[in-house]
Design a protein around this motif. Structure first.
Motif, PDB file in Angstrom:
ATOM      1  N   ARG A  36       4.460 -65.273  91.903  1.00 42.12           N
ATOM      2  CA  ARG A  36       3.927 -64.019  92.441  1.00 42.12           C
ATOM      3  C   ARG A  36       4.998 -62.923  92.322  1.00 42.12           C
ATOM      4  O   ARG A  36       5.497 -62.409  93.318  1.00 42.12           O
ATOM      5  CB  ARG A  36       3.472 -64.204  93.882  1.00 42.12           C
ATOM      6  CG  ARG A  36       2.329 -65.200  94.033  1.00 42.12           C
ATOM      7  CD  ARG A  36       1.786 -65.251  95.444  1.00 42.12           C
ATOM      8  NE  ARG A  36       0.696 -66.205  95.576  1.00 42.12           N
ATOM      9  CZ  ARG A  36      -0.578 -65.961  95.279  1.00 42.12           C
ATOM     10  NH1 ARG A  36      -0.918 -64.751  94.841  1.00 42.12           N
ATOM     11  NH2 ARG A  36      -1.499 -66.883  95.421  1.00 42.12           N
ATOM     12  N   PHE A  37       5.311 -62.564  91.093  1.00 41.21           N
ATOM     13  CA  PHE A  37       6.335 -61.553  90.845  1.00 41.21           C
ATOM     14  C   PHE A  37       5.917 -60.187  91.372  1.00 41.21           C
ATOM     15  O   PHE A  37       6.689 -59.499  92.044  1.00 41.21           O
ATOM     16  CB  PHE A  37       6.620 -61.456  89.344  1.00 41.21           C
ATOM     17  CG  PHE A  37       7.104 -62.731  88.723  1.00 41.21           C
ATOM     18  CD1 PHE A  37       8.438 -63.093  88.783  1.00 41.21           C
ATOM     19  CD2 PHE A  37       6.222 -63.584  88.074  1.00 41.21           C
ATOM     20  CE1 PHE A  37       8.890 -64.268  88.211  1.00 41.21           C
ATOM     21  CE2 PHE A  37       6.658 -64.761  87.494  1.00 41.21           C
ATOM     22  CZ  PHE A  37       7.996 -65.100  87.565  1.00 41.21           C
ATOM     23  N   THR A  38       4.707 -59.772  91.033  1.00 41.33           N
ATOM     24  CA  THR A  38       4.247 -58.425  91.408  1.00 41.33           C
ATOM     25  C   THR A  38       4.203 -58.252  92.912  1.00 41.33           C
ATOM     26  O   THR A  38       4.670 -57.239  93.453  1.00 41.33           O
ATOM     27  CB  THR A  38       2.858 -58.158  90.804  1.00 41.33           C
ATOM     28  OG1 THR A  38       2.929 -58.280  89.384  1.00 41.33           O
ATOM     29  CG2 THR A  38       2.377 -56.760  91.166  1.00 41.33           C
ATOM     30  N   GLU A  39       3.622 -59.231  93.600  1.00 37.39           N
ATOM     31  CA  GLU A  39       3.527 -59.131  95.062  1.00 37.39           C
ATOM     32  C   GLU A  39       4.907 -59.065  95.702  1.00 37.39           C
ATOM     33  O   GLU A  39       5.138 -58.269  96.627  1.00 37.39           O
ATOM     34  CB  GLU A  39       2.739 -60.322  95.619  1.00 37.39           C
ATOM     35  CG  GLU A  39       1.279 -60.360  95.238  1.00 37.39           C
ATOM     36  CD  GLU A  39       1.041 -61.051  93.911  1.00 37.39           C
ATOM     37  OE1 GLU A  39       2.012 -61.199  93.131  1.00 37.39           O
ATOM     38  OE2 GLU A  39      -0.110 -61.446  93.632  1.00 37.39           O
ATOM     39  N   ALA A  40       5.846 -59.893  95.218  1.00 37.59           N
ATOM     40  CA  ALA A  40       7.193 -59.904  95.791  1.00 37.59           C
ATOM     41  C   ALA A  40       7.885 -58.564  95.602  1.00 37.59           C
ATOM     42  O   ALA A  40       8.531 -58.047  96.527  1.00 37.59           O
ATOM     43  CB  ALA A  40       8.017 -61.018  95.143  1.00 37.59           C
ATOM     44  N   VAL A  41       7.760 -57.973  94.399  1.00 34.81           N
ATOM     45  CA  VAL A  41       8.425 -56.694  94.127  1.00 34.81           C
ATOM     46  C   VAL A  41       7.798 -55.571  94.941  1.00 34.81           C
ATOM     47  O   VAL A  41       8.507 -54.737  95.535  1.00 34.81           O
ATOM     48  CB  VAL A  41       8.365 -56.379  92.620  1.00 34.81           C
ATOM     49  CG1 VAL A  41       8.845 -54.962  92.351  1.00 34.81           C
ATOM     50  CG2 VAL A  41       9.227 -57.379  91.838  1.00 34.81           C
ATOM     51  N   LYS A  42       6.470 -55.534  95.019  1.00 30.81           N
ATOM     52  CA  LYS A  42       5.811 -54.449  95.754  1.00 30.81           C
ATOM     53  C   LYS A  42       6.105 -54.520  97.245  1.00 30.81           C
ATOM     54  O   LYS A  42       6.428 -53.495  97.877  1.00 30.81           O
ATOM     55  CB  LYS A  42       4.298 -54.493  95.503  1.00 30.81           C
ATOM     56  CG  LYS A  42       3.878 -54.048  94.110  1.00 30.81           C
ATOM     57  CD  LYS A  42       2.373 -54.010  93.971  1.00 30.81           C
ATOM     58  CE  LYS A  42       1.974 -53.460  92.602  1.00 30.81           C
ATOM     59  NZ  LYS A  42       0.490 -53.373  92.444  1.00 30.81           N
ATOM     60  N   ILE A  43       6.015 -55.710  97.827  1.00 28.89           N
ATOM     61  CA  ILE A  43       6.310 -55.846  99.257  1.00 28.89           C
ATOM     62  C   ILE A  43       7.778 -55.538  99.534  1.00 28.89           C
ATOM     63  O   ILE A  43       8.115 -54.863 100.519  1.00 28.89           O
ATOM     64  CB  ILE A  43       5.933 -57.257  99.735  1.00 28.89           C
ATOM     65  CG1 ILE A  43       4.419 -57.458  99.662  1.00 28.89           C
ATOM     66  CG2 ILE A  43       6.430 -57.491 101.162  1.00 28.89           C
ATOM     67  CD1 ILE A  43       3.968 -58.866  99.987  1.00 28.89           C
ATOM     68  N   GLY A  44       8.663 -56.017  98.652  1.00 24.60           N
ATOM     69  CA  GLY A  44      10.083 -55.726  98.823  1.00 24.60           C
ATOM     70  C   GLY A  44      10.386 -54.240  98.782  1.00 24.60           C
ATOM     71  O   GLY A  44      11.172 -53.730  99.589  1.00 24.60           O
ATOM     72  N   PHE A  45       9.740 -53.523  97.870  1.00 29.31           N
ATOM     73  CA  PHE A  45       9.950 -52.079  97.774  1.00 29.31           C
ATOM     74  C   PHE A  45       9.444 -51.368  99.016  1.00 29.31           C
ATOM     75  O   PHE A  45      10.094 -50.435  99.529  1.00 29.31           O
ATOM     76  CB  PHE A  45       9.243 -51.535  96.530  1.00 29.31           C
ATOM     77  CG  PHE A  45      10.174 -51.156  95.424  1.00 29.31           C
ATOM     78  CD1 PHE A  45      10.427 -49.826  95.132  1.00 29.31           C
ATOM     79  CD2 PHE A  45      10.812 -52.117  94.675  1.00 29.31           C
ATOM     80  CE1 PHE A  45      11.291 -49.472  94.118  1.00 29.31           C
ATOM     81  CE2 PHE A  45      11.674 -51.783  93.653  1.00 29.31           C
ATOM     82  CZ  PHE A  45      11.919 -50.453  93.375  1.00 29.31           C
ATOM     83  N   CYS A  46       8.280 -51.755  99.532  1.00 30.86           N
ATOM     84  CA  CYS A  46       7.725 -51.094 100.716  1.00 30.86           C
ATOM     85  C   CYS A  46       8.613 -51.316 101.938  1.00 30.86           C
ATOM     86  O   CYS A  46       8.883 -50.378 102.708  1.00 30.86           O
ATOM     87  CB  CYS A  46       6.311 -51.614 100.979  1.00 30.86           C
ATOM     88  SG  CYS A  46       5.089 -51.117  99.748  1.00 30.86           S
ATOM     89  N   LEU A  47       9.074 -52.555 102.121  1.00 32.02           N
ATOM     90  CA  LEU A  47       9.972 -52.828 103.249  1.00 32.02           C
ATOM     91  C   LEU A  47      11.292 -52.080 103.096  1.00 32.02           C
ATOM     92  O   LEU A  47      11.860 -51.593 104.080  1.00 32.02           O
ATOM     93  CB  LEU A  47      10.224 -54.331 103.349  1.00 32.02           C
ATOM     94  CG  LEU A  47       9.016 -55.194 103.738  1.00 32.02           C
ATOM     95  CD1 LEU A  47       9.366 -56.676 103.692  1.00 32.02           C
ATOM     96  CD2 LEU A  47       8.508 -54.808 105.121  1.00 32.02           C
ATOM     97  N   THR A  48      11.774 -51.968 101.856  1.00 32.13           N
ATOM     98  CA  THR A  48      13.003 -51.213 101.611  1.00 32.13           C
ATOM     99  C   THR A  48      12.840 -49.755 102.000  1.00 32.13           C
ATOM    100  O   THR A  48      13.758 -49.137 102.562  1.00 32.13           O
ATOM    101  CB  THR A  48      13.410 -51.321 100.134  1.00 32.13           C
ATOM    102  OG1 THR A  48      13.591 -52.701  99.795  1.00 32.13           O
ATOM    103  CG2 THR A  48      14.703 -50.565  99.867  1.00 32.13           C
TER     104      THR A  48
END
Length: 496
Positions: A310-322
């Motif tokens: 789940r690359f896309t989900e991990a990157v998108k959630i990580g960016f939002c939390l950042t």
């Protein structure tokens, strides 16, 4: 594909069958990863070795503070024009020779920096120091692009994200070591030659290992279907495909902007905190927490995406939390006496933001397959360096001198700067990039789809399927049923 048939005698084997029977992961892949990681760590320590003791360096070599700053800034400047050359070397010359060239440039640069301490008759030590740093800067563009390519060529699909994480996180580990070692080694001017000499040791060791232990750019037998079809596009054709790939462009701009923001954060953290009365030691602690938690987060996230894909989900959630944590830093950094809150915010910023980097590099390769991994990961880094220069110039331009009394601990004898507008701007940019990534980035995993298309034949031909479980079981259901489907290039590569 003929090279995948192995050495066993017998009649010619069809290419697809030979590939299916030949997938193999070699133990020496870990040696290659060790060399690249050590090289990246050494290069990062050379990058920032002067910054923590800038005042002592300036006094010893009779330099200005601006000249000492340029010994670090040269990395950022050199990376932009040399990045494309490094991409071509990685994808055209090969990973082995690129790593060896990087190791020798890094070692030569580390030695050149020590000459002003040994040749006392030199009248212009800055020229040798800058020359050494420039060689190390050239090496950086080669090693910083390598983890994604190394993971793709040498590691099976269930280890690629982890291998990429290890190679990528070696760079911030080097930054952390430089911030710890340089102040510990340099207590007075006479200690500077010792510091420069100690930093030669890891550079020399990486050079020795790269020259003696790396025998080939690719393994005799690929570890996966994606590795078997790696680098199917020529250099210029690959760059054209990247520019025309909407998903890749969105990822490069958004993640590149994130790289620029984090570079600016690392460079400006001490100046932002000292303006509100925080000591340099506390700023160093915050920087260390930022990197340590980033490495821990990258380790956990790398293992997670290796299992779930789940690359896309991990990157998108990580960016939002950042983005949320970046807003918190913009507010808390302007308050006095909030040491615990600031330490927690910097830790979370590294945990959510820094850890996304290796996963985003893997995602860049997935959405651009069959373009070479060096081009896919390298162009993102070049874009990030260019955006980093623009963001740093913008943030410093938005500062104003404080005329009212303050509790500043900044050195230099001038009125402290007001960073409020700059930090709010940084948080706004991070939020904007996160929104663009969430709304505009959609892509199939082209490399995984190419591998999934070939995996059913494993059972048909009696290959060791027990050692390589079908990829369809590892892929999220949304991946296999993605409305966009794989590109023609990816489909062609999968069936070649």
């Amino acid at each position: 594909m003929a090279g995948l048939e192995g050495d066993a005698p017998g009649p010619p084997t069809p290419p697809a069958l030979g590939a299916l029977r030949g997938y193999r992961a070699y133990a020496r892949r870990w040696v290659f990863l060790l060399v690249v990681s050590l090289l990246s760590c050494s290069n990062a320590t050379l990058w920032l070795s002067f910054a923590p003791v800038a005042d002592t360096i300036a006094q010893h070599f009779l330099l200005s503070t601006e000249q000492v700053n340029w010994l670090s800034l040269v990395y950022l400047v050199v990376a932009i024009p040399s990045g494309l050359v490094a991409i071509w070397i990685l994808d055209s010359v090969g990973l082995r020779w690129a790593t060896i060239l990087c190791a020798w440039l890094n070692f030569a640069g580390s030695v050149l920096r020590t000459l002003p301490c040994m040749l006392f008759w030199i009248q212009t030590p800055f020229a040798l120091l800058m020359g050494g740093q420039s060689l190390c800067a050239l090496a950086q563009t080669l090693v910083i692009f390598s983890p994604a390519k190394l993971a793709a060529l040498w590691f099976p699909e269930h280890q690629r994200a982890t291998a990429n994480m290890v190679g990528t996180m070696a760079n911030p580990l080097g930054i952390l070591l430089a911030n710890v070692l340089s102040p510990a080694l340099v207590k007075k001017e006479d200690d500077i030659p010792i510091m420069l000499g100690i930093y030669i040791i890891p550079a020399g060791l990486a050079c020795l290992l790269a020259t003696a232990c790396l025998w080939e750019s690719v393994p005799p037998t690929p570890p996966s279907a994606g590795a078997a079809h790696s680098n199917s596009e020529k250099f210029l054709d690959g760059l054209k495909l990247l520019v025309r790939n909407k998903a890749y462009v969105v990822l490069a701009v958004c993640f590149g902007g994130g790289v620029g923001i984090f570079s600016s954060f690392s460079a400006l953290l001490e100046q932002v905190l000292c303006a509100n009365g925080y000591s340099n030691e506390f700023a160093g602690l915050c920087g260390a927490l930022f990197i340590v938690f980033g490495i821990l987060g990258a380790l956990a996230l790398g293992l997670y995406v290796d299992r779930t894909k789940r690359f896309t989900e991990a990157v998108k959630i990580g960016f939002c939390l950042t983005s949320l944590v970046c807003v918190a830093f913009a507010l808390v950094s302007q308050l006095r006496g909030q040491t615990v809150a600031l330490a927690a915010v910097c830790s979370l910023l590294g945990l959510f933001g820094f850890s996304v980097a290796p996963v985003a590099m893997e995602l860049a390769v997935e959405c651009s397959f069959p373009v070479g991994e060096g081009a896919a990961a390298g162009l993102v880094f070049v874009v990030g360096q260019a955006e980093g220069v623009l963001i740093m110039v913008l943030l410093t331009a938005l500062t104003v001198r404080r005329s009212d009394p303050s509790f500043s601990t900044c050195q230099g004898g001038q009125d402290p700067l007001d960073w409020k507008v700059s930090m709010l701007t940084m948080a706004g940019l991070c939020t904007l990039l996160s929104c663009c990534l969430v709304l505009l980035f959609h892509t199939p995993y082209r490399r995984l789809q190419a591998e999934a298309r070939s995996s059913p034949s494993l059972q048909d031909f009696g290959s060791p399927a027990a050692d390589h479980a079908p990829l369809q079981q590892a892929l999220p259901p949304a991946l296999l049923g993605h409305p966009q489907g794989p590109s023609k290039d990816a489909a062609g590569a999968a069936h070649s």
